[in-house]
Design an enzyme around this catalytic site. Structure first.
Site, short mmCIF file in Angstrom:
data_model
loop_
_atom_site.label_atom_id
_atom_site.label_comp_id
_atom_site.label_asym_id
_atom_site.label_seq_id
_atom_site.Cartn_x
_atom_site.Cartn_y
_atom_site.Cartn_z
N ILE A 94 10.18 -18.64 -34.50
CA ILE A 94 8.84 -18.50 -33.95
C ILE A 94 8.33 -17.06 -33.98
CG2 ILE A 94 9.55 -18.16 -31.55
CD1 ILE A 94 7.26 -20.02 -30.73
N ASP A 154 17.87 -19.33 -26.42
CA ASP A 154 17.43 -18.66 -25.20
C ASP A 154 17.92 -19.48 -24.00
OD1 ASP A 154 16.09 -17.48 -23.07
OD2 ASP A 154 14.25 -17.17 -24.21
N GLU A 233 23.80 -12.69 -35.68
CA GLU A 233 23.78 -11.40 -35.01
C GLU A 233 24.26 -11.54 -33.56
OE1 GLU A 233 19.98 -9.32 -33.76
OE2 GLU A 233 20.58 -8.06 -35.45
#
Length: 258
Positions: A94, A154, A233
């Site tokens: 996004i 998240d 990452e």
């Protein structure tokens, strides 16, 4: 031999020059999925020109089979692309700067990667800037995916924010629609509470069944699981900090079991 070595060195230097640098694409770590982002999205999967994403496969009827939701900087996609060269993969991200980085990274790899064979490298991977919580069915037809990834999503720690978590009963219905029977949902996080949340919701949904890591590896999915653990990452950051990673896999079943 010396000439070949010089050519390889020149190729390596070109790759270093062309590959994008993350420092030029930084932005906030998370985006609000309920905000009205400026997004262009197809009205249906049938209206997508996949040849613009996978030009090497323009004359085929291939569709994306792997989808990485919230793909971040594309570590999983870039790792899996050469391991499964005949499988089309799509990342969904996004954040505008991050998605642009992945797009630039793929473009650079396509022109800098050399091989001893004639196989097109990184032609099987692409990205769209999209809000998967709202528009995932606009990209994937029924039962078109074999693998669906949710890596370090998240956590939305506050209770009032839990509605924004990427795993929920409503969204699981969409994931079950896009995932073919036998397909696998892969989840991983360094937040145990989020792991338990995702696991409990997937276990409660009638079209998914839990499958442990050993069973998945026995089925030949070890390369995928290794990439899930180590390629992103976020995963590398957890390793550097000595943190834990919580993995769960779920299989899409044919019908709801009584």
């Amino acid at each position: 031999m010396a000439k070949r070595k010089r050519n390889l060195q020149q190729s390596d230097n070109s790759a270093i020059t062309l590959l994008p640098q993350k420092k030029h694409y930084r932005q906030r770590a998370h985006a609000n999925p309920f905000s009205d982002h400026s997004l262009d999205y197809p009205s249906s999967p049938q209206n997508i020109n996949w040849a613009t994403h996978y030009p090497a496969y323009a004359n085929t009827e291939k569709l994306p089979e792997f989808a990485d939701v919230g793909c971040g900087f594309g570590g999983l996609l870039i790792t899996l692309a050469p391991l499964f060269p005949d499988t089309l993969m799509l990342g969904m991200e996004i954040r505008v700067q991050v998605s642009q980085y992945v797009q630039d990274r793929i473009s650079a790899l396509r022109v800098t990667t050399t091989s001893d064979d004639s196989s097109p490298h990184y032609q099987n991977v692409s990205i769209v800037r999209a809000n998967a919580m709202k528009f995932l069915p606009n990209y994937f037809t029924k039962h078109s995916l074999s693998s669906l990834f949710f890596l370090f999503p998240d956590p939305h720690f506050k209770s009032r924010k839990h509605k924004a978590r990427i795993i929920s009963p409503t969204l699981l219905a969409e994931y079950a629609y896009a995932l073919r029977p036998g397909g696998i949902v892969y989840t991983i996080t360094d937040v145990k509470d989020l792991h338990e949340w995702m696991k409990s919701h997937l276990e409660a949904f009638p079209l998914f069944e839990s499958v442990d890591e050993e069973a998945l590896r026995a089925e030949g999915k070890g390369l995928i699981i290794d990439a899930v653990y180590t390629s992103t990452e976020e995963g590398k950051k957890v390793e550097r900090n000595g943190g834990d990673k919580w993995f769960a896999g779920f299989r899409r079943i044919e019908v709801a079991r009584q």
